[in-house]
Design an enzyme around this catalytic site. Structure first.
Site, mmCIF file in Angstrom:
data_model
loop_
_atom_site.group_PDB
_atom_site.id
_atom_site.type_symbol
_atom_site.label_atom_id
_atom_site.label_comp_id
_atom_site.label_asym_id
_atom_site.label_seq_id
_atom_site.Cartn_x
_atom_site.Cartn_y
_atom_site.Cartn_z
ATOM 1 N N GLY A 21 0.832 -1.194 0.000
ATOM 2 C CA GLY A 21 0.000 0.000 0.000
ATOM 3 C C GLY A 21 0.864 1.241 0.000
ATOM 4 N N GLY A 24 1.665 5.880 4.197
ATOM 5 C CA GLY A 24 0.621 6.439 5.045
ATOM 6 C C GLY A 24 -0.648 5.625 5.171
ATOM 7 N N ASP A 91 6.278 -5.907 6.223
ATOM 8 C CA ASP A 91 5.473 -4.683 6.147
ATOM 9 C C ASP A 91 5.559 -4.002 4.788
ATOM 10 O OD1 ASP A 91 7.947 -3.409 6.283
ATOM 11 O OD2 ASP A 91 7.274 -1.901 7.720
ATOM 12 N N GLU A 162 8.888 14.155 4.917
ATOM 13 C CA GLU A 162 7.713 13.695 4.176
ATOM 14 C C GLU A 162 6.632 14.766 4.040
ATOM 15 O OE1 GLU A 162 7.623 8.902 5.247
ATOM 16 O OE2 GLU A 162 6.284 10.275 6.295
#
Length: 237
Positions: A21, A24, A91, A162
């Site tokens: 994904g 965030g 992850d 970021e």
């Protein structure tokens, strides 16, 4: 023993889960939760201790290629290390890596030679992975999210490099990356996939945790019964 662990042992006692994904979406949080339930090892993407990432955000043209090679190397080593344990949760997967390389190339941050070199190395690593025992993961869990939610979570976790404040180029990068992920998951066919809309669940809420576990257990059980081709499943509530 939890229902999750009961299901795990029914399925044969060997489970490999990949998280995927955009930045965030909560991959690390989900991975930590699932690894706790599975009582398995968790393998993290090298971000906090990444020596190149802060420089990349300041000067992507200078640091894009070194960053891609760094990520490729660390992700490959993570996969190789994960194979030494019977159960594991990663992850982030190596399969996503090309998204970032393509984005850097399309943005002019990598030359054609750098991009071709990267792709050749990626192919070599993929071939090595295919030779490993248990080469294919049981399930890739893709955390989907709208861009506004992603930006809000990026702000909340507070990594200075970021943040999009005073950096319109970074905001454009996130928008493009969000679209790239949408395209990538539609075409992805390396492993079975479970898509979860991360905005719909609070991973810290017990009721939502139970729902997430139910989704994962149900999909693993379905795949175990089929023992067929990779499948794509959207969550149902």
């Amino acid at each position: 023993m939890s229902k999750w662990l009961v299901q795990h042992f029914i399925l044969g006692g060997y489970t490999v889960i990949l998280m995927a994904g955009m930045i965030g979406t909560g991959k690390t949080t989900y991975a930590e939760f699932l690894s706790q339930q599975l009582e398995s090892e968790i393998y993290y993407e090298s971000v906090v201790d990444n020596p190149i990432l802060p420089d990349y955000y300041k000067n992507p043209k200078r640091w894009a290629f070194p960053l891609q090679i760094y990520f490729l190397n660390t992700r490959f080593k993570t996969i190789r290390q994960a194979r030494t344990n019977p159960d594991n949760v990663l992850d982030r997967s190596l399969y996503e890596d090309l998204i970032f390389a393509e984005l850097n190339f399309d943005s002019g941050n990598m030359t054609q030679l750098e991009f071709d070199t990267y792709k050749d190395l990626l192919e070599t690593m993929m071939n090595e992975i295919d030779k490993m025992p248990k080469s294919r993961a049981d399930l890739l869990i893709y955390l989907d999210s709208d861009l506004d939610t992603v930006l809000e979570r990026i702000t909340q976790r507070g990594r200075s490099y970021e943040q999009v404040d005073k950096n319109p180029e970074l905001l454009a990068y996130y928008k493009t990356l969000h679209g790239k992920y949408k395209e990538w998951i539609k075409a992805y066919d390396k492993t079975p996939v479970l898509i979860i809309e991360s905005k719909e669940y609070n991973i810290f809420d017990k009721q939502d945790q139970d729902k997430i576990l139910s989704l994962v257990n149900t999909e693993l059980k379905r795949l175990h019964s089929l023992e067929g081709e990779p499948a794509l499943m959207n969550e149902t509530r």
